[in-house]
Design a protein around this motif. Structure first.
Motif, short mmCIF file in Angstrom:
data_model
loop_
_atom_site.label_atom_id
_atom_site.label_comp_id
_atom_site.label_asym_id
_atom_site.label_seq_id
_atom_site.Cartn_x
_atom_site.Cartn_y
_atom_site.Cartn_z
N TYR A 60 12.05 -28.02 6.41
CA TYR A 60 10.98 -29.00 6.59
C TYR A 60 10.71 -29.76 5.29
N LEU A 61 10.59 -29.03 4.21
CA LEU A 61 10.28 -29.67 2.92
C LEU A 61 11.42 -30.57 2.45
N THR A 62 12.66 -30.17 2.72
CA THR A 62 13.81 -31.01 2.35
C THR A 62 13.80 -32.32 3.13
N GLY A 63 13.41 -32.25 4.41
CA GLY A 63 13.31 -33.47 5.20
C GLY A 63 12.24 -34.41 4.66
N ALA A 64 11.13 -33.82 4.22
CA ALA A 64 10.05 -34.63 3.68
C ALA A 64 10.42 -35.24 2.34
N ASP A 65 11.18 -34.48 1.54
CA ASP A 65 11.57 -34.95 0.21
C ASP A 65 12.83 -34.20 -0.22
N PRO A 66 13.99 -34.85 -0.18
CA PRO A 66 15.25 -34.16 -0.52
C PRO A 66 15.23 -33.52 -1.89
N SER A 67 14.42 -34.04 -2.81
CA SER A 67 14.39 -33.46 -4.16
C SER A 67 13.70 -32.11 -4.19
N SER A 68 13.06 -31.72 -3.06
CA SER A 68 12.36 -30.44 -3.03
C SER A 68 13.23 -29.30 -2.52
N ALA A 69 14.54 -29.53 -2.42
CA ALA A 69 15.43 -28.52 -1.86
C ALA A 69 15.39 -27.21 -2.64
N SER A 70 15.15 -27.31 -3.95
CA SER A 70 15.13 -26.11 -4.78
C SER A 70 13.72 -25.54 -4.95
N ARG A 71 12.77 -26.11 -4.24
CA ARG A 71 11.38 -25.68 -4.38
C ARG A 71 11.22 -24.23 -3.90
N GLN A 72 10.56 -23.43 -4.68
CA GLN A 72 10.36 -22.02 -4.35
C GLN A 72 9.14 -21.88 -3.43
N VAL A 73 9.37 -21.24 -2.30
CA VAL A 73 8.29 -21.01 -1.34
C VAL A 73 8.24 -19.52 -1.05
N PRO A 74 7.10 -18.90 -1.21
CA PRO A 74 7.02 -17.46 -0.96
C PRO A 74 7.09 -17.14 0.52
N VAL A 75 7.61 -15.97 0.84
CA VAL A 75 7.61 -15.48 2.22
C VAL A 75 6.27 -14.81 2.46
N PRO A 76 5.61 -15.12 3.57
CA PRO A 76 4.30 -14.51 3.80
C PRO A 76 4.41 -13.00 3.99
N ALA A 77 3.36 -12.31 3.57
CA ALA A 77 3.30 -10.88 3.85
C ALA A 77 3.18 -10.70 5.36
N TYR A 78 3.38 -9.48 5.80
CA TYR A 78 3.32 -9.22 7.24
C TYR A 78 2.20 -8.23 7.53
N PRO A 79 1.19 -8.65 8.26
CA PRO A 79 0.93 -9.99 8.78
C PRO A 79 0.43 -10.91 7.67
N GLY A 80 0.61 -12.20 7.89
CA GLY A 80 0.18 -13.14 6.87
C GLY A 80 0.57 -14.56 7.22
#
Length: 976
Positions: A513-533
């Motif tokens: 999703y973020l790459t589609g919004a901005d290709p330069s964000s391909a390397s952007r670090q996004v945390p995985v949510p805790a479970y549940p979270g």
């Protein structure tokens, strides 16, 4: 002055309608679409792309929309109309255009949209649009021509640069001389009527902006082309001697300006805005919101949301994810100027269930009336959505009253969500402000299909919720990733829901999703949510949100999991066989009551299991046994007095109407005890539901015990979510159900090792079955703590360092799985649209080099719609009692089928996987000839059945016999 004898519309009209009239109508309607349908975010993106002010951008797009049918001013199109309507030969003076030999058969024919595409660049260049500088594909005039050339659904290939100078040199079929002069006169007349729109300050638009405008053009054309709209304008035209003059055309535009908003409202278009407030305000029936719901509501509230973004929510079943998604969608939509909602689910059954919940939410929280559509192939069979049955023919037009009143003037304040006829038309449902349907409806937006612009336009103004984001194979998952790219590029806020999602897949979804919004964000670090979270990532900046403190699970419990390796047989006396294991697991229900589900891998195995259980109960309880099939399920008193458990079978191979009834019965017996109409079996007489995977997602059912065939870990945990699902109010549990319990039956060979039955085919990947089995057995009977153990179990199945007790077999199975996943992913890449930032021509969005048979949202055997037909000497019947005759033709005019008749017939239809049996079908299996005029009936395959000696004898098709049984559904047996 424009020649008003040039015809633009004639079908269904007493007299032809001038081209210029339709151009003006379409342009003015487009203005109302801009005002009333376009979301604020969409409008801003178009304004930014054109480099002008809001009002000027509106006029530019109106001008483009009006030009879409300019290609009808060509010799072949006008000649075709005159040939079809010789009585109106005076409408076009042959002498005026004789030098172009429009009636000469040697003049080539082209489609009018192709003519628009070819002729328009030169006309725009004469109005000041750049005709040089940069690559031709980047020139705005050529891009606009491609948009308008695609208004019938397929974008043409790129223009030849010579079209900017002299399109007739390349395409003489356009007609020169008077024809070219009239095309220019019509374009200039529209230009003047609209106040001479400015030339955009842009070389070209992004593909995502272009497809939104293309969708606007198609919708405006459709609304302006309605017969009652044209007939009303014709009455005004007939009273004018100077029609075609600038003054008369401005008057024409003013009249349409009064009508256009009404057309938009009557069609059910527009926006859907939800009221704001806290979670309890939007869901007043939820007295005590879950921790997850409160966490998301608190985390997303305030002013932190700036524009579109993606929210990923992971939690066990029963934690209120649906309400969480609806609340979040209202916030995300408001943050980016969105005006609608699409809720996408894995199956038709889950979409049907969600429809009612969305109706309830929307009816309570909408600010103004907005129409809601149900999107899947059998939506009109779902009773709560289907319009009241009538005797109107399928193709009968819906009468409409067009007035000069402002939309909403007569609204009485009640919020309505019923979808009208216009939005129920094929391909239009996704344009509704509110929609719920299968995820396939959204995935089609990233396949090169006709009228893709409508899907892009319909999605672009909404917030999209995708439930069960984990529930797809590698092929469909790859399409989902591409869809997320496009939604990101379109600025669409997205909510993803899952009960069992691996960390890697979670990251991949958000990153796409973020790459589609901005290709330069391909390397952007996004945390995985805790479970549940949950985790939220903004599309416009680096904002990432998550819970301020760990989310407490409301479904915390210890799940007892018993794994049994069994021989895959149905012999009742076979020790260690599958049936013996099922009977042993169900002993508590059979003896002491309670509710249980048995989930089988295939329909055939579900039928065998149900039949064996029924025989066992009849043998054990004798004459006192009464199953659900022996009397009405509503006859509670008689049911309660009987002995033994109630039994019911549910799978996909029942007629649509009966399956819907079975689903309602299951919800009545196993649904929430605080809901009206639910009567959970209590006392010594329990209930057992034998089913396939159809009950594992989104159906709100509660069991004391679930017995399941071995399946991948994520699916087992999903099924386990139906064990002790309802906590408040707590249903009465039998004494034997002291803990929530899941029994897993693993098929084993004579050596005791995992042996996947051939009947399972490729339903599950064998390496995932082995990994799941070993992980569960490694626990040595220790219960699974929900939610604490869930994420580790789901991730553990895919771990690269997995240590197996049978490494050679696992390695072989892993290689097959990885190869299969790679092949499916590669196939998806081949058939899907390019990433939005790699699109160089709109042509690629509706045209593909791939085989058309491969362009689909899911892989697997295609289903054939079959209809069991019972035959005797008196004819053919829809039931084995020979009480309902098979209709050879309809009751409508000229034998056409009415809406009610089509719905009744489709409710008797059963989906059956395509196979060798289909090749053995002959004339006896063809539907009646008159069915060919109704597309939904034309391809149905009849399956003749005969009742002999009280038994139904099915259709013999090659090596197969296909029989319909009321209790078991459609049974397929191989006879050789």
């Amino acid at each position: 002055m424009v020649d008003t004898r040039l015809c633009g519309k004639s079908d269904g009209l007493a007299t032809p309608y001038p081209v210029v009239g339709h151009l003006v109508d379409s342009a003015v309607v487009c203005g109302s679409v801009w005002d009333r349908v376009l979301a604020e975010g969409q409008r801003s993106r178009v304004v930014e792309a054109l480099g002008v002010g809001v009002s000027e951008a509106r006029r530019i797009v109106m001008f483009w929309a009006g030009l879409h049918d300019l290609g009808k001013i060509i010799p072949s199109f006008q000649g075709m109309l005159l040939k079809a309507r010789p009585a109106h030969s005076g409408f076009l003076s042959e002498a005026a255009y004789a030098h172009d030999r429009w009636a000469d058969s040697t003049v080539g024919r082209i489609r009018h949209e192709s003519a628009t595409h070819a002729a328009l660049p030169q006309l725009l260049a004469r109005l000041g649009y750049p005709a040089a500088g940069g690559r031709p594909a980047k020139l705005l005039a050529l891009q606009v021509a491609q948009i308008l050339g695609g208004h019938h659904g397929r974008y043409p290939s790129d223009n030849d640069p010579r079209d900017l100078r002299n399109p007739c040199a390349r395409m003489p079929e356009l007609g020169s001389g008077a024809w070219a002069e009239q095309r220019q006169q019509h374009a200039e007349a529209l230009y003047e009527v609209l106040g001479r729109p400015a030339v955009p300050n842009a070389c070209a638009m992004s593909p995502t902006t272009a497809v939104v405008i293309a969708g606007m053009v198609i919708v405006s054309d459709w609304l302006a082309s309605q017969e009652h709209v044209i007939e009303a304008q014709q009455k005004e035209i007939e009273a004018q001697a100077d029609y075609g003059s600038p003054t008369s055309l401005r008057g024409h535009a003013r009249r349409m300006g009064r009508v256009a908003p009404v057309l938009v409202e009557d069609a059910g278009l527009g926006g859907a805005g939800f009221r704001t407030g806290g979670f309890s305000e939007l869901f007043p029936d939820i007295r005590s919101p879950y921790s997850l719901q409160l966490s998301v509501a608190h985390g997303l509230s305030g002013t932190r949301l700036r524009g579109p973004g993606v929210l990923l929510v992971t939690a066990p079943t029963g934690e209120g994810k649906t309400e969480t998604a609806l609340y979040a969608a209202s916030l995300l939509g408001a943050a980016c100027g969105g005006r609608g909602l699409l809720f996408a689910l894995p199956t038709q059954a889950t979409a049907n269930q969600m429809y009612g919940r969305l109706v309830e939410f929307a009816g309570r929280n909408l600010l103004d009336p907005a129409q809601l559509t149900l999107l899947h192939g059998a939506a009109d069979l779902y009773a709560p959505y289907a319009r009241p049955q009538s005797d109107d023919a399928v193709d009968a037009p819906e009468p409409r009253v067009v007035s000069d009143c402002e939309p909403g003037a007569e609204w009485d304040g009640r919020v309505s969500v019923e979808a009208g006829r216009w939005l129920r038309g094929r391909g239009r449902g996704i344009l509704a402000p509110l929609a719920v349907g299968t995820v396939d409806q959204a995935l089609m937006a990233v396949l090169p299909l006709r009228r893709n612009a409508l899907r892009h336009f319909g999605l672009s103004g909404k917030t999209v919720v995708i439930d069960e984001a984990h529930a797809y194979d590698a092929y469909t998952h790859a399409l989902l990733l591409r869809l997320l790219e496009w939604l990101g590029a379109l600025g669409v806020p997205v909510v993803l829901l899952s009960a069992t999602l691996t960390g890697d897949i979670a990251r991949g979804l958000v990153r796409s999703y973020l790459t589609g919004a901005d290709p330069s964000s391909a390397s952007r670090q996004v945390p995985v949510p805790a479970y549940p979270g949950w985790v939220y990532a903004s599309a416009r900046d680096d904002l990432v949100l998550g819970p301020d403190e760990p989310v407490r699970s409301e479904r915390g419990r210890k799940l007892a999991v018993m794994v049994r390796r069994v021989a895959h047989t149905y012999e009742p006396d076979r020790a260690g066989g599958r049936l013996a294991a099922v009977l042993d697991a169900l002993d508590g229900v059979i003896s002491g009551g309670g509710c249980a589900a048995v989930i089988c891998t295939t329909v055939a195995e579900a039928q065998q299991t149900y039949a064996a259980l029924r025989d066992h109960c009849r043998a054990r309880f004798g004459a006192g046994y009464l199953g659900w099939d022996d009397c009405s399920a509503e006859d509670d008193q008689r049911q309660d007095a009987a002995a033994g458990p109630r039994l019911r079978l549910l799978h996909a191979r029942f007629p649509a109407g009966r399956r819907a009834g079975l689903t309602r019965e299951a919800e009545r017996w196993f649904g929430r005890t605080d809901k009206l109409g639910v009567r959970r079996p209590t006392g010594p007489r329990g209930a057992v539901l034998v089913a396939t995977q159809v009950i594992e997602q989104s159906l709100d059912l509660d069991f004391d015990l679930v017995v399941s065939d071995l399946a991948p870990m994520a699916m087992l945990l999903q099924r386990a979510g139906r064990v002790w699902r309802h906590r408040e109010p707590s249903p009465s549990r039998p004494a034997w159900a002291d803990v929530p319990r899941l029994v897993v039956l693993a098929p084993a060979g004579e050596d005791g090792d995992l042996s996947v039955p051939g009947s399972w085919g490729d339903v599950y990947q064998h390496s995932l079955l082995q990994r799941t089995l070993e992980l569960l057995e490694r626990r040595a009977g220790r219960p699974v703590t929900v939610p604490d153990d869930v994420q580790a179990l789901v991730d553990g199945v895919y771990a690269e360092e997995f240590v197996s007790v049978a490494p050679e077999k696992l390695m072989e199975r892993d290689f097959r799985r990885l190869a299969d996943d790679m092949a499916r992913g590669a196939l998806a890449e081949m058939v899907a649209l390019p990433s939005p930032h790699r699109v160089t021509s709109l042509h690629s969005l509706t045209t593909s080099d791939a085989d058309e048979e491969l362009v689909r949202t899911r892989l697997g055997a295609e289903s054939v719609q079959v209809l069991p037909v019972f035959e005797n000497e008196d004819g053919r019947w829809l039931d084995e009692a020979y009480s309902v005759a098979l209709p050879e033709s309809g009751r409508g005019g000229a034998g056409r089928f009415t809406v009610a008749e089509v719905r009744e017939l489709l409710s008797c239809v059963v989906p059956l996987a395509h196979g060798p049996w289909r090749a053995a079908c002959g004339p006896a299996h063809d539907p009646p000839a008159d069915w060919g005029r109704e597309p939904r009936l034309a391809r149905i395959v009849l399956l003749p059945q005969r009742v002999t000696g009280g038994e139904v004898v099915g259709a013999a098709l090659g090596e197969y016999q296909i029989t319909y049984d009321h209790a078991l559904g459609l049974i397929t047996r191989r006879t050789a």
